[in-house]
Design a protein around this motif. Structure first.
Motif, PDB file in Angstrom:
ATOM      1  N   VAL A   1      10.486   3.507 -12.663  1.00 31.23           N
ATOM      2  CA  VAL A   1       9.125   3.033 -12.431  1.00 31.23           C
ATOM      3  C   VAL A   1       9.226   1.667 -11.768  1.00 31.23           C
ATOM      4  N   LYS A   2       8.901   1.617 -10.494  1.00 33.19           N
ATOM      5  CA  LYS A   2       9.097   0.395  -9.727  1.00 33.19           C
ATOM      6  C   LYS A   2       7.805  -0.293  -9.341  1.00 33.19           C
ATOM      7  N   GLY A   3       6.666   0.150  -9.900  1.00 30.00           N
ATOM      8  CA  GLY A   3       5.417  -0.508  -9.574  1.00 30.00           C
ATOM      9  C   GLY A   3       4.311  -0.150 -10.535  1.00 30.00           C
ATOM     10  N   GLU A   4       3.253  -0.959 -10.506  1.00 23.71           N
ATOM     11  CA  GLU A   4       2.064  -0.712 -11.310  1.00 23.71           C
ATOM     12  C   GLU A   4       0.852  -0.767 -10.399  1.00 23.71           C
ATOM     13  N   ILE A   5      -0.037   0.189 -10.539  1.00 29.43           N
ATOM     14  CA  ILE A   5      -1.220   0.269  -9.688  1.00 29.43           C
ATOM     15  C   ILE A   5      -2.141  -0.892 -10.001  1.00 29.43           C
ATOM     16  N   SER A   6      -2.529  -1.636  -8.966  1.00 30.66           N
ATOM     17  CA  SER A   6      -3.458  -2.741  -9.169  1.00 30.66           C
ATOM     18  C   SER A   6      -4.830  -2.441  -8.585  1.00 30.66           C
TER      19      SER A   6
ATOM     20  N   ILE B   1       0.860  -1.176   0.000  1.00 30.89           N
ATOM     21  CA  ILE B   1       0.000   0.000   0.000  1.00 30.89           C
ATOM     22  C   ILE B   1       0.899   1.229   0.000  1.00 30.89           C
ATOM     23  N   VAL B   2       0.635   2.158  -0.916  1.00 28.11           N
ATOM     24  CA  VAL B   2       1.432   3.379  -1.018  1.00 28.11           C
ATOM     25  C   VAL B   2       0.503   4.587  -1.108  1.00 28.11           C
ATOM     26  N   ARG B   3       1.051   5.756  -0.795  1.00 30.24           N
ATOM     27  CA  ARG B   3       0.322   7.014  -0.900  1.00 30.24           C
ATOM     28  C   ARG B   3       0.810   7.747  -2.135  1.00 30.24           C
ATOM     29  N   VAL B   4      -0.100   8.307  -2.907  1.00 27.44           N
ATOM     30  CA  VAL B   4       0.243   9.060  -4.107  1.00 27.44           C
ATOM     31  C   VAL B   4       0.652  10.468  -3.690  1.00 27.44           C
ATOM     32  N   LEU B   5       1.835  10.897  -4.146  1.00 27.03           N
ATOM     33  CA  LEU B   5       2.354  12.224  -3.814  1.00 27.03           C
ATOM     34  C   LEU B   5       2.130  13.232  -4.926  1.00 27.03           C
ATOM     35  N   GLY B   6       2.014  12.757  -6.147  1.00 27.53           N
ATOM     36  CA  GLY B   6       1.815  13.671  -7.264  1.00 27.53           C
ATOM     37  C   GLY B   6       1.868  12.916  -8.578  1.00 27.53           C
ATOM     38  N   SER B   7       1.655  13.651  -9.663  1.00 26.97           N
ATOM     39  CA  SER B   7       1.661  13.044 -10.978  1.00 26.97           C
ATOM     40  C   SER B   7       2.548  13.848 -11.910  1.00 26.97           C
ATOM     41  N   PRO B   8       3.733  13.326 -12.251  1.00 24.17           N
ATOM     42  CA  PRO B   8       4.598  14.045 -13.189  1.00 24.17           C
ATOM     43  C   PRO B   8       4.114  13.975 -14.632  1.00 24.17           C
ATOM     44  N   GLY B   9       3.166  13.097 -14.933  1.00 29.63           N
ATOM     45  CA  GLY B   9       2.611  13.005 -16.284  1.00 29.63           C
ATOM     46  C   GLY B   9       2.813  11.644 -16.902  1.00 29.63           C
ATOM     47  N   ASN B  10       2.279  11.461 -18.100  1.00 36.88           N
ATOM     48  CA  ASN B  10       2.382  10.207 -18.851  1.00 36.88           C
ATOM     49  C   ASN B  10       1.878   9.005 -18.062  1.00 36.88           C
ATOM     50  N   ASN B  11       0.775   9.190 -17.340  1.00 39.29           N
ATOM     51  CA  ASN B  11       0.159   8.131 -16.540  1.00 39.29           C
ATOM     52  C   ASN B  11       1.121   7.546 -15.513  1.00 39.29           C
ATOM     53  N   LEU B  12       2.032   8.354 -15.039  1.00 40.49           N
ATOM     54  CA  LEU B  12       2.934   7.981 -13.954  1.00 40.49           C
ATOM     55  C   LEU B  12       2.555   8.780 -12.718  1.00 40.49           C
ATOM     56  N   HIS B  13       2.748   8.174 -11.557  1.00 42.53           N
ATOM     57  CA  HIS B  13       2.441   8.837 -10.296  1.00 42.53           C
ATOM     58  C   HIS B  13       3.589   8.600  -9.334  1.00 42.53           C
ATOM     59  N   GLU B  14       3.971   9.642  -8.613  1.00 40.36           N
ATOM     60  CA  GLU B  14       4.994   9.491  -7.597  1.00 40.36           C
ATOM     61  C   GLU B  14       4.325   8.961  -6.341  1.00 40.36           C
ATOM     62  N   ALA B  15       4.896   7.897  -5.768  1.00 42.53           N
ATOM     63  CA  ALA B  15       4.296   7.247  -4.609  1.00 42.53           C
ATOM     64  C   ALA B  15       5.312   7.133  -3.488  1.00 42.53           C
ATOM     65  N   GLU B  16       4.784   7.005  -2.263  1.00 46.84           N
ATOM     66  CA  GLU B  16       5.622   6.859  -1.087  1.00 46.84           C
ATOM     67  C   GLU B  16       5.089   5.697  -0.258  1.00 46.84           C
ATOM     68  N   THR B  17       5.999   4.819   0.163  1.00 43.57           N
ATOM     69  CA  THR B  17       5.605   3.688   0.999  1.00 43.57           C
ATOM     70  C   THR B  17       5.467   4.155   2.441  1.00 43.57           C
ATOM     71  N   ALA B  18       5.024   3.259   3.296  1.00 45.03           N
ATOM     72  CA  ALA B  18       4.889   3.573   4.713  1.00 45.03           C
ATOM     73  C   ALA B  18       6.248   3.818   5.353  1.00 45.03           C
TER      74      ALA B  18
ATOM     75  N   LEU C   1       8.286   5.885  -8.674  1.00 46.19           N
ATOM     76  CA  LEU C   1       7.205   6.101  -9.626  1.00 46.19           C
ATOM     77  C   LEU C   1       6.418   4.820  -9.826  1.00 46.19           C
ATOM     78  N   VAL C   2       5.113   4.969  -9.989  1.00 38.10           N
ATOM     79  CA  VAL C   2       4.246   3.839 -10.321  1.00 38.10           C
ATOM     80  C   VAL C   2       3.465   4.212 -11.573  1.00 38.10           C
ATOM     81  N   SER C   3       3.133   3.212 -12.376  1.00 41.02           N
ATOM     82  CA  SER C   3       2.386   3.471 -13.610  1.00 41.02           C
ATOM     83  C   SER C   3       0.930   3.071 -13.422  1.00 41.02           C
ATOM     84  N   MET C   4       0.072   3.757 -14.153  1.00 40.61           N
ATOM     85  CA  MET C   4      -1.354   3.425 -14.124  1.00 40.61           C
ATOM     86  C   MET C   4      -1.650   2.529 -15.319  1.00 40.61           C
ATOM     87  N   PRO C   5      -2.255   1.364 -15.089  1.00 35.79           N
ATOM     88  CA  PRO C   5      -2.555   0.471 -16.212  1.00 35.79           C
ATOM     89  C   PRO C   5      -3.604   1.068 -17.146  1.00 35.79           C
ATOM     90  N   THR C   6      -3.643   0.567 -18.348  1.00 37.52           N
ATOM     91  CA  THR C   6      -4.527   1.134 -19.371  1.00 37.52           C
ATOM     92  C   THR C   6      -5.997   1.000 -19.014  1.00 37.52           C
TER      93      THR C   6
END
Length: 180
Positions: free
Chosen positions: A80-85, A27-44, A50-55
Motif C-alpha cells: 500500500v503506497k498511497g492514501e486517497i485524499s 493523480i492516479v486511475r483506479v483499476l479495481g478493488s481487491p477489498g478491505n478498502n484498498l484499491h489498485e491504482a495506476e499512475t500516468a 495499492l491505495v487505501s481509502m481513509p475512514t
C-alpha cells in the motif's frame, strides 16, 4: 456529530471543493478493488500499486474502476503506497485540465476509450441501418437487430414446431381422460 451530519459534510467537501494536487500528491486511475478498502491504482507512467481509502470516505463515497483520485504517498508502505485524499469527478477533471495539471497520458487514454465506445455504438447501429435501406418491402417487423439485448438473461429460441407438440400433448391428455 451524527453519522448523517458527517456524511453530509463529507459529500459536500468531495463534490464542492476543487482540489489541485501538491508536489507530493499525484493523480492516479483506479483499476479495481481487491477489498478491505484498498484499491489498485495506476499512475500516468504506468506504475501500479495499492491505495487505501481513509475512514471518512468509507460507506459515504464510492469509487469504481476507471475513476480518478488524488493520492498522498505513504513512504513506509510495501504494498500500500498511497492514501486517497480526493476523488475527482468530471467537473474536477475539467478544472484540472484548465489549470494545466492533468497528466497528458490520461487525456490520451480517455480520448481513445471514448472513441472506441463511439465506434461500438455507431458500428452496431450503422450496420442495422444499411440493411434496412436495402429492403424494399420494409420487413422491419422481422429485423430485431436494433433492439436492446439484455446479456444478463438466458436467450430462449422458440420455433413453430413447439406449438405443434403442445397441441399433440393436449390431444394425448384428452384421449387419456376419455378412457377413464
Amino acid at each position: 456529530m451524527s453519522q448523517a451530519t458527517k456524511r453530509k459534510h463529507v459529500v459536500k467537501e468531495v463534490l464542492g471543493d476543487y482540489v489541485t494536487p501538491t508536489e507530493q500528491q499525484q493523480i492516479v486511475r483506479v483499476l479495481g478493488s481487491p477489498g478491505n478498502n484498498l484499491h489498485e491504482a495506476e499512475t500516468a507512467l504506468g506504475q501500479r500499486f495499492l491505495v487505501s481509502m481513509p475512514t471518512k470516505f468509507r460507506k459515504n463515497i464510492w469509487i469504481k474502476r476507471g475513476d480518478f483520485v488524488i493520492v498522498d504517498p505513504i513512504e513506509e508502505g510495501e504494498k500500500v503506497k498511497g492514501e486517497i485524499s480526493a476523488i475527482l469527478y468530471k467537473d474536477h477533471i475539467q478544472h484540472l485540465k484548465t489549470q494545466g495539471v492533468w497528466p497528458q497520458e490520461f487525456s490520451v487514454d480517455s480520448a481513445a476509450g471514448e472513441k472506441m465506445n463511439q465506434e461500438k455504438i455507431s458500428g452496431g447501429l450503422g450496420g442495422g441501418g444499411e440493411e434496412e435501406e436495402g429492403d424494399e418491402e420494409g420487413t422491419s417487423e422481422e429485423d430485431d437487430s436494433d433492439l436492446f439485448v439484455n446479456t444478463n438473461r438466458a436467450n430462449y429460441h422458440y420455433s413453430e414446431s413447439e406449438g405443434e407438440t403442445d397441441s399433440e400433448e393436449e390431444e394425448e391428455e384428452n384421449s387419456v381422460d376419455g378412457k377413464d
